[in-house]
Motif scaffolding. Structure first.
Motif, short mmCIF file in Angstrom:
data_model
loop_
_atom_site.label_atom_id
_atom_site.label_comp_id
_atom_site.label_asym_id
_atom_site.label_seq_id
_atom_site.Cartn_x
_atom_site.Cartn_y
_atom_site.Cartn_z
N CYS A 1 0.81 -1.11 0.06
CA CYS A 1 -0.05 0.03 0.07
C CYS A 1 1.08 1.17 -0.07
CB CYS A 1 -0.87 -0.10 0.98
SG CYS A 1 -2.04 1.45 1.30
N LEU A 2 0.48 2.29 -0.90
CA LEU A 2 1.10 3.62 -0.79
C LEU A 2 0.04 4.32 0.13
CD1 LEU A 2 2.75 5.61 -3.38
CD2 LEU A 2 0.55 6.71 -2.23
N HIS B 1 -0.73 8.02 1.62
CA HIS B 1 -0.54 9.39 1.10
C HIS B 1 -1.44 10.32 1.91
CE1 HIS B 1 -4.14 9.40 -1.09
NE2 HIS B 1 -3.92 8.21 -1.69
N ALA C 1 3.67 11.49 0.51
CA ALA C 1 3.51 10.19 0.79
C ALA C 1 4.43 9.25 1.49
CB ALA C 1 3.49 9.06 -0.66
N LEU D 1 7.10 0.68 -0.27
CA LEU D 1 5.77 1.11 0.26
C LEU D 1 5.55 0.06 1.30
CD1 LEU D 1 3.78 1.04 -2.96
CD2 LEU D 1 4.98 2.84 -1.64
N HIS E 1 -3.84 1.94 -2.33
CA HIS E 1 -3.47 3.21 -2.01
C HIS E 1 -4.55 3.57 -0.90
CE1 HIS E 1 -6.09 6.28 -3.85
NE2 HIS E 1 -6.40 5.32 -4.86
N ILE F 1 3.32 1.59 -8.57
CA ILE F 1 2.43 2.39 -7.80
C ILE F 1 2.89 3.69 -7.42
CG2 ILE F 1 1.32 2.49 -5.45
CD1 ILE F 1 1.12 -0.55 -5.46
N TRP G 1 1.50 7.27 -8.79
CA TRP G 1 1.17 8.31 -7.88
C TRP G 1 1.77 9.60 -8.28
CZ3 TRP G 1 4.00 11.03 -4.21
CH2 TRP G 1 3.30 11.80 -3.39
#
Length: 308
Positions: free
Chosen positions: A171-172, A174, A180, A195, A244, A300, A304
């Motif tokens: 998962c990112l 932010h 982020a 991440l 995300h 990812i 982003w």
């Protein structure tokens, strides 16, 4: 804020027909064997690569029929069957002076074309499973390969076991704007960040796993968890599911499970500069080293970072 992956992750791309209906068709396998190809994967999950294409050998060198330990990967070029086997690598005849090198997906994934990436990721995952599944998980009895390498069977009871896949989330996190979170595991060198990720537990959804893992690893409570895409990760046999989610930059970090050494909020501009510098497989003076292109993490982050 929402966004999508800009392109399909490398190991999720399709290059061959898996032709799963042929896994139990013994006659078809025997008939196609004289023209079939074999992918050799050594004990370190390395293969031979030439000009971005994995090197395939003639199947007939292994005998007049598929050996029991071979696994069926599918069809290429219309109807040519491809199998994989765990064996030492053998240099091919090279009359045209084509550069042949030993490579593996983790370190040199960016060199593989779509077909090769699919064949190798599938072969590595299947062969890794066979290496660790030689005895039944039910009663400990020896098992043998079946269904062209896509199952193992207890010859006494007929009980079948199928390849295990370990799902994991990545998962990112932010802030809904231009910052982020990236984190460094304790076992990673300085400057190497990525991440947050973790394995899904029994009785847990992907989304709930994201919330739990982020909180366990860096202490943040995230919300608005959104799915991005997935990628097989055959090291040894995982499936990475990308998301995300939104976190609060004012919430303090706490490293609760001991896996993460440090984490920080980075601006989009800082991440863009790190992406421009390359990745952690290359020598660079960048203060921030990011994952290579073989990982869904890279896709990812790039997707982003490309947002306005």
């Amino acid at each position: 804020m929402d966004f999508q992956l800009r392109s399909t992750p490398l190991l999720s791309r399709v290059g061959a027909d898996r032709a799963d209906h042929l896994r139990t068709d013994v006659d078809a396998a025997a008939a196609a064997w004289p023209k079939a190809a074999v992918l050799r994967v050594d004990s370190r999950n390395q293969v031979l690569l030439a000009n971005g294409r994995v090197v395939l050998a003639a199947a007939t060198a292994l005998g007049d029929k598929p050996p029991p330990e071979a696994v069926f990967l599918g069809r290429i070029e219309g109807d040519r069957h491809v199998w994989a086997i765990r064996a030492p690598l053998e240099a091919p005849d090279n009359p045209d002076g084509v550069d042949v090198r030993v490579a593996d997906l983790r370190r040199a994934g960016q060199l593989f074309d779509d077909l090769s990436a699919q064949l190798v990721s599938c072969a590595v995952a299947l062969l890794n499973w066979h290496d660790s599944a030689r005895f039944s998980s039910v009663d400990g009895s020896p098992t043998r390969p079946a269904r062209a390498g896509w199952a193992r069977v207890n010859p006494l009871t007929g009980h079948e076991e199928f390849p295990r896949i370990d799902p994991a989330v990545i998962c990112l996190v932010h802030d809904g704007g231009d910052r982020a979170v990236l984190a460094r595991q304790r076992v990673w060198p300085q400057r190497m960040f990525s991440l947050l990720a973790g394995f899904v537990e029994v009785g847990e959804s992907f989304e709930r796993c994201v919330v739990r893992e982020v909180h366990e690893e860096i202490g943040l409570t995230v919300r608005d968890v959104r799915y991005l895409g997935s990628q097989p990760w055959p090291f040894p046999r995982s499936l990475m599911v990308g998301f995300h989610a939104i976190g609060d930059p004012d919430q303090e970090f706490s490293f609760n499970d001991g896996e993460i050494a440090e984490a920080a909020w980075f601006t989009r501009d800082e991440i863009r500069r790190a992406l421009d510098a390359g990745d952690w497989t290359r020598a660079t003076d960048s203060e921030l080293l990011l994952p290579g292109s073989v990982s869904i993490a890279r896709e990812i982050i790039e997707s982003w970072a490309a947002l306005d």
